[in-house]
Enzyme design. Structure first.
Site, PDB file in Angstrom:
ATOM      1  N   HIS A   1       0.837  -1.210   0.000  1.00 42.76           N
ATOM      2  CA  HIS A   1       0.000   0.000   0.000  1.00 42.76           C
ATOM      3  C   HIS A   1       0.874   1.264   0.000  1.00 42.76           C
ATOM      4  O   HIS A   1       0.442   2.312   0.482  1.00 42.76           O
ATOM      5  CB  HIS A   1      -0.923   0.039   1.236  1.00 42.76           C
ATOM      6  CG  HIS A   1      -1.752  -1.185   1.427  1.00 42.76           C
ATOM      7  ND1 HIS A   1      -3.077  -1.237   1.057  1.00 42.76           N
ATOM      8  CD2 HIS A   1      -1.468  -2.403   1.956  1.00 42.76           C
ATOM      9  CE1 HIS A   1      -3.564  -2.429   1.373  1.00 42.76           C
ATOM     10  NE2 HIS A   1      -2.610  -3.155   1.907  1.00 42.76           N
TER      11      HIS A   1
ATOM     12  N   SER B   1      14.415  19.254 -19.249  1.00 45.34           N
ATOM     13  CA  SER B   1      13.241  20.068 -19.519  1.00 45.34           C
ATOM     14  C   SER B   1      13.634  21.241 -20.391  1.00 45.34           C
ATOM     15  O   SER B   1      14.735  21.770 -20.259  1.00 45.34           O
ATOM     16  CB  SER B   1      12.688  20.578 -18.180  1.00 45.34           C
ATOM     17  OG  SER B   1      11.890  21.724 -18.369  1.00 45.34           O
TER      18      SER B   1
ATOM     19  N   LYS C   1      16.078  19.871 -14.181  1.00 45.11           N
ATOM     20  CA  LYS C   1      15.352  18.600 -14.290  1.00 45.11           C
ATOM     21  C   LYS C   1      16.163  17.477 -14.942  1.00 45.11           C
ATOM     22  O   LYS C   1      16.966  17.709 -15.845  1.00 45.11           O
ATOM     23  CB  LYS C   1      14.049  18.817 -15.115  1.00 45.11           C
ATOM     24  CG  LYS C   1      12.990  19.619 -14.414  1.00 45.11           C
ATOM     25  CD  LYS C   1      12.648  19.107 -13.041  1.00 45.11           C
ATOM     26  CE  LYS C   1      11.429  18.244 -12.906  1.00 45.11           C
ATOM     27  NZ  LYS C   1      10.551  17.938 -13.955  1.00 45.11           N
TER      28      LYS C   1
ATOM     29  N   GLU D   1       8.696   6.456 -17.700  1.00 47.03           N
ATOM     30  CA  GLU D   1       7.324   6.944 -17.834  1.00 47.03           C
ATOM     31  C   GLU D   1       6.676   6.435 -19.124  1.00 47.03           C
ATOM     32  O   GLU D   1       5.488   6.115 -19.151  1.00 47.03           O
ATOM     33  CB  GLU D   1       7.312   8.474 -17.840  1.00 47.03           C
ATOM     34  CG  GLU D   1       7.776   9.080 -16.523  1.00 47.03           C
ATOM     35  CD  GLU D   1       8.017  10.576 -16.659  1.00 47.03           C
ATOM     36  OE1 GLU D   1       7.071  11.338 -16.451  1.00 47.03           O
ATOM     37  OE2 GLU D   1       9.168  10.980 -16.983  1.00 47.03           O
TER      38      GLU D   1
ATOM     39  N   GLN E   1      -7.862  -7.701 -41.385  1.00 47.07           N
ATOM     40  CA  GLN E   1      -6.683  -6.968 -41.861  1.00 47.07           C
ATOM     41  C   GLN E   1      -6.117  -6.052 -40.777  1.00 47.07           C
ATOM     42  O   GLN E   1      -4.935  -5.703 -40.792  1.00 47.07           O
ATOM     43  CB  GLN E   1      -7.053  -6.147 -43.096  1.00 47.07           C
ATOM     44  CG  GLN E   1      -5.881  -5.381 -43.659  1.00 47.07           C
ATOM     45  CD  GLN E   1      -6.196  -4.757 -44.997  1.00 47.07           C
ATOM     46  OE1 GLN E   1      -6.381  -5.444 -45.992  1.00 47.07           O
ATOM     47  NE2 GLN E   1      -6.321  -3.455 -45.017  1.00 47.07           N
TER      48      GLN E   1
ATOM     49  N   LYS F   1      -2.630  -6.631 -38.387  1.00 54.13           N
ATOM     50  CA  LYS F   1      -1.221  -6.273 -38.532  1.00 54.13           C
ATOM     51  C   LYS F   1      -0.868  -4.980 -37.800  1.00 54.13           C
ATOM     52  O   LYS F   1       0.204  -4.872 -37.213  1.00 54.13           O
ATOM     53  CB  LYS F   1      -0.845  -6.210 -40.009  1.00 54.13           C
ATOM     54  CG  LYS F   1      -0.516  -7.611 -40.553  1.00 54.13           C
ATOM     55  CD  LYS F   1      -0.300  -7.645 -42.022  1.00 54.13           C
ATOM     56  CE  LYS F   1      -1.592  -7.514 -42.773  1.00 54.13           C
ATOM     57  NZ  LYS F   1      -2.621  -8.535 -42.486  1.00 54.13           N
TER      58      LYS F   1
END
Lengths: 463, 463, 463, 463
Positions: D165, D286, D292, D299, D331, D334
């Site tokens: 949890h 970023s 960053k 992700e 079809q 694919k």
């Protein structure tokens, strides 16, 4: 017992010492899973009895304690055999069983959950449940295959048009069409068995996540509960719901195949096709239109296939982006699992019995199979046999078809457009559906001998 | 009554004259929908009473017959108010109501279904049900928005790091973060209302498929049942389940938004983040680990969002490739509809109350918001204000960040790596989270004034 | 420019100062979105030109700088008009445009991204794109509705059997059946418009997440880019992909409706039904069977409806459990969006033209509509008109149908089984399909006057 | 050649004789699959060369014809090795190859398609493709497992908190957590192999639907193309797309597992957790925020898992309600197949290399693993060892935890709340993370010996 005192209803909870109060009513309503997981009661008790044995083996319980717990659990089972009271206040089936165990065995009940968590317990219960119910469903599936086989055997010499793009394509044996469905279910039985094999792994003994701190013998547990293997990693064991996702997926695939068979039967039993009559007891009427005899069972196969495809996606969504270790999201697994199994348990008998009761309309089949357009490919093949490259032969016959359509003259036969072709002539007149099917004698084809061979293989496959 | 005789259980059926026998047990088990559609009993009776009125208006019923039916239906309602017997033998709620009506009103009960079909009847029942329950859920959703608003108002001056890619990005007000969730639910309420608008169309009077052969006044029916419009085409009316699919989809979108809020709350209440404490009554414990306080309610929001996304796909699958006109596949609509509504009805109160009970940890928020990395963009903006092109400023600050990381010196402040930059110097020392947020004063930004304005707009939007 | 030096290929990146090296090749391959997002180039440049104007208004750029950037962007647009080089090394369309802007405008290019992030930029680009393409698709949808209307007008007096459960139910006008499909698309146009309304919100000016630190006028931006509203919360603005999910969902619903129409047309154009002929140019042949004329366009509508239903689930899955703020997962939105739009753009013209080219087979329709079973309900209604309760009448007629089936005698007509019923007699002989349809005169019914009225409403709805 | 004359572009089609004109442009645009199926060119040619051999064996072709076709096909392969012209006018890859074969081999090219249909041809091509690419992906998956194993081996003695949890649960070895992911991928490799086994069946020789009318030896074909088995039923062979659905499903399951691993890594590498550092080359920056370092690759694993779950549903939707025999809907297989394979091909290397480059932060792990709350269960177990029933012990420790929280005193240690418990005393002080993990020595537990054993089993499983 919990530190809150009396273990009886409504106070019994498997946790609480750390909490100042109980859960809010809205949370309780959302969180309580008893209405869903009560179906696991047998497995829960069976798992608990095995756990008592493991704790005894580990020296955690004395022989007397173990006996008291085992007897108590057996009495709880007897009580639940009579049904689970609808107003049980318990959070889940595990809590309910422990509460009843206190009633039956007294304080020693508090020793049962030693070294165990609901995380490994519920994973064990639900795998056990799935293995048993799953075996029964596999038998149901086999029953449907047998019904298809029986019909195929008795329709070996009936011909029908095979369709591609729902347009008449070439003549085939009715048996060949029935067996096409057979093989799809055969693959499904393989998938089902393999998915059950992956289910056949014991999680018990994994604790909440890190394993069991008491010296239990997990292999003894495994044997007692008749699992094929012991889970190799406790973190994985409590959070793995792949097997649920996979079983739901395979069930959805079975349902998709049932829906394809259903679609064929719905079409072929329309007034317009008229190839087959559904057994009356597998049709229903309309509240308004007195003449109706609707194929509801088949339509529901289609509708439920739609629903199960969504559930299969849900089984994957559930896992997407979930951190490792048990998360409560996983509780949704049972809704998916039970719904998938219930769906198959409802659809398979109806489909099997519907197939068993099909009555083919030989006249309508013969009339449709005699449509000369079905022999256009054979006509081109005749040209091929006379040395014309197939691509050219295809063009020539295509033009004959167009000519027949435009002039209203037949494609085949003595006065046909094809009879005038210098290379075709009498050979065009000789073609018929039966010649056509007999030519398709390569393995997997629709010639009599090939289908007889196919039938034998099918029999062997679901013996 | 049916031509088979006694209308009482177990024989009552709305069809059968054309059948030699009854449905096979397996088909009956698959086909019976009473366990699901019994929830529609109120709407079924209400629709039937309106239908009595319509038949009276059309001259099909005498005033006496209409009165007898109306009174009988009222009595049936009284009986059902007490609960539906679990062993009712009826195919569906419509059959059950008609059976009871025979018991209450006698043979005249046989006149009720004149000109009506279960096809238009069930479409009417379920739309009515959805409109009512849907309105209640919209209010629940508004309640959640109010809880977010209240928390936003009281956390206006708390700062926190905003995250992108779950990496610290820039400081924002806690209120700004809460309002980000608010607006998603605002869009959902719009969607929900529009989906209910499309639900608000009366199918009754469409018969099985071709319309009603008696001169009923459908607009009178519409008013009586308080629908906004009358369906324009009977074939469409009985086979349209778009509205179910759409409501399920919007519910799934609401659940997705609940799951995003839940994910934030789960993360922010971990030991590691420590930004917020969940109200204890909205957490639960572990059967094994005494210290646990688990956010089950939030996790279930995530799990059910997964499930509803699958249901949304199922709602579309159901329609895929279905021929026009009513097909039994559509019966699966109710399972989807009820599950979606039940899910929201369970999740929304828990989420609202959880939000209302959040307690923010001001110290932890302040400490996190003071992380100098959050000000890297502001540092670049300082360079921009001194004439450096942003792309170059970005590069320069990026290198300072790297330098700070490699040397262990701070990014900002008197002894920082940035203080040595010729253009930055003291300005680097002056930056802090509060300056940063105040600069974001353009509409929709996180400056105080902008958020105050946003709060006012939000209040207005869900007044 | 980046701190890494030369902005030209292959080095241009919008970030990097903080990094010791560049991305690994495998990450670069996964992460690069140019192949997908290059379709946004026009909107990207248009958004950038609007941003230049905003920065000018905010005093961030001088008039000269703004002019240089604007001219440079115009030149980049001219270059991209000719196509995007297949070997462009750029991470995404934003990087490519900035690189080219350096080439066209020099160092001032580095000032463009001031106060802006790719997060608000791409949200703006893709909303702009969706609004434009979405408007075009709405027109395509309207075109299909017009084709249905035109066919309905010219088939007003053709009758056909309506089907429920794919069994013959009651006679209806062909126009009535066509209009049933019309209304589904009408609802879809409403949905589409509302989803586009929710798309019509400007994110630009939200920065990466916290808003814009320069005093830009977002309402000026909004007007310039012709959005209806400004996003109220920057965190929401950069992470909201509801509108993509919703558009994909509505597209999937349109496709589901196309698939239902397709299924009808495929069935009705089979040899067995024979009600309608598809325009030859909308069918294709077989490489092997010379006679085939397959409804591939319609079948693909069904197949793509299946695929889009999955995409609709994916649009929701993407959001499930995602923490707030921009997460890279959201980049998958464009694959979903473009695929949904492309699918509709391919399906709608084919379906419209197929509908426009349908040729009904009047003889086959008439023969089928004359099937006496279609009048069983009318027969029961005759009994109702003679005072028999409908439920009893239904039973009586059901038995007549059974009797007709068992004896081979007709259901209706002079020598029919029904003619012998004391209450029916001559009235049974008088029934025919035309009488039946004319009786369904209540609103939404299939009587001529009702359908004429419905046609007028339909015309008005898609004027 | 076709009856339309010149086989060269743009006229080449595999059908047409029966048609007055060609397909409408809109249908052509919808129907043309070359952009998608061109990836099958190698397999198409290989299958065709095998077919030439089969026709030779059947006496349909002379040795000279066979040689000419074989050489011609080899030349076509050489041409396509250089790339497929973007403006190829052909309907699909089969048409393109036949057109080029006419160019290379002349009129004999028209003999290639004898007894074959695109239905069995494309099923063969795509199974061949999937078998080859699928084997490569299985190796990629194994590579990821090896990376996990290598990290597990080197982190055997690092401890960390395990979470349930997302709340701290119990201490485990880092290796144990890594292996939890290992086993999920191990199950996936089993699934993948079994799905490929079901793919490994030759359809060629099934014709359009009814089988092949020339005496080809399908077992010779099978050997030549290295399939494991020959399809047993021609109708099933051309319409079976189970294997695509199943491969897409298993790929979606792999992606779900990648997303769970990704979620862990994203969380554990946040500033707040700080357990592990991602290799810089597997993060990106970023465009706005210089500091960053975003885990985009991870992700995207989550985002693509969302998308593939939708595709898995689509693979089932496609089959739902589809009549038997080839339908053009198929079809779409694919697009699903290629997307699933491409997704894994992009995700697996990034994840493997990211895992290989992880650097654990020993100090942060140690600090977190030392959190006394992690030992609450061990404390209860101590009481159990002193004879207290576990349920009571759980309650007692829960209260101690609450007391510690309320008083601010530690849970464990000399001055702790637990030290005051009469039964605990010094034993409470002695507990630590390392004792805790060593106690979990049962199979699958986190004790050193158990993990060493697990590592050996893992090594063996993916040798």
């Amino acid at each position: 017992m919990t530190s809150k005192g009396d273990p009886g209803p409504p106070a019994h909870r498997l946790w609480g010492g750390r909490f100042a109060g109980g859960p809010a009513p809205s949370l309780d309503a959302l969180n309580r899973s008893l209405a869903v997981d009560q179906r696991l009661w047998r497995e829960d008790i069976e798992g608990s009895r095995a756990w008592v044995d493991a704790l005894l083996g580990a020296g955690v319980l004395t022989a007397e304690e173990a006996a008291a717990l085992d007897t108590g659990l057996a009495r709880v089972a007897d009580r639940l055999e009579g049904g689970i009271p609808v107003d049980s206040p318990d959070e889940d089936i595990h809590t309910l069983v422990e509460r009843l165990l206190y009633e039956e065995a007294g304080e020693v009940a508090g020793k049962l959950h030693t070294g165990r968590s609901r995380n490994d317990q519920v994973a064990t219960d639900s795998r056990l449940w799935a293995l048993r119910q799953g075996a029964a469903l596999a038998e149901e599936l086999r029953g449907l295959q047998h019904a298809l086989l029986a019909q195929a055997e008795s329709s070996l010499d009936l011909l029908m048009p095979a369709y591609t793009h729902l347009r008449r394509a070439q003549p085939v044996r009715v048996a060949h069409w029935l067996l096409a469905h057979f093989w799809a279910f055969q693959r499904d039985r393989d998938r089902w068995r393999q998915a059950l094999d992956r289910t056949d792994v014991l999680p018990l003994g994994s604790g909440a996540i890190a394993g069991c701190p008491f010296p239990i013998d997990r292999d003894r547990l495994r044997k007692r509960l008749a699992f094929a293997a012991v889970s190799p990693n406790s973190m994985d064991a409590v959070a793995d719901r792949d097997w649920v996702s996979e079983l739901v997926y395979v069930a959805a695939m079975v349902a998709a195949h049932l829906s394809r068979l259903a679609e064929d039967l719905i079409l072929f039993s329309t007034t317009e096709f008229g190839f087959v009559e559904l057994p009356e007891a597998y049709t229903t009427g309309s509240s308004l239109m007195p003449q109706k005899r609707n194929p509801d069972g088949l339509e529901l196969a289609r509708g439920r296939a739609a629903r199960l495809a969504g559930q299969a996606a849900a089984g994957l969504n559930l896992l997407k982006g979930l951190a490792s270790g048990y998360q409560k999201d996983l509780q949704e697994d049972k809704t998916l699992l039970f719904d998938a199994f219930d769906t198959l348990a409802a659809l398979l008998p109806v489909t099997r019995e519907t197939v068993a009761g099909l009555r083919f309309n030989a006249a309508a089949l013969a009339a449709a199979a005699a449509d000369p357009e079905l022999l256009a490919t054979d006509l081109a093949d005749e040209l091929v046999r006379r040395g014309v490259p197939f691509r050219e032969a295809h063009g020539v016959v295509g033009e004959l078809v167009r000519q027949a359509e435009e002039t209203g003259r037949p494609l085949l036969g003595p006065d046909s457009v094809s009879a005038e072709h210098p290379l075709l002539g009498e050979s065009a007149a000789a073609l018929d559906a039966r010649t056509s099917v007999e030519r398709r004698a390569a393995a997997g084809g629709t010639a009599r001998a090939a289908v007889v061979q196919q039938l034998a293989a099918a029999r062997a496959a679901c013996a």
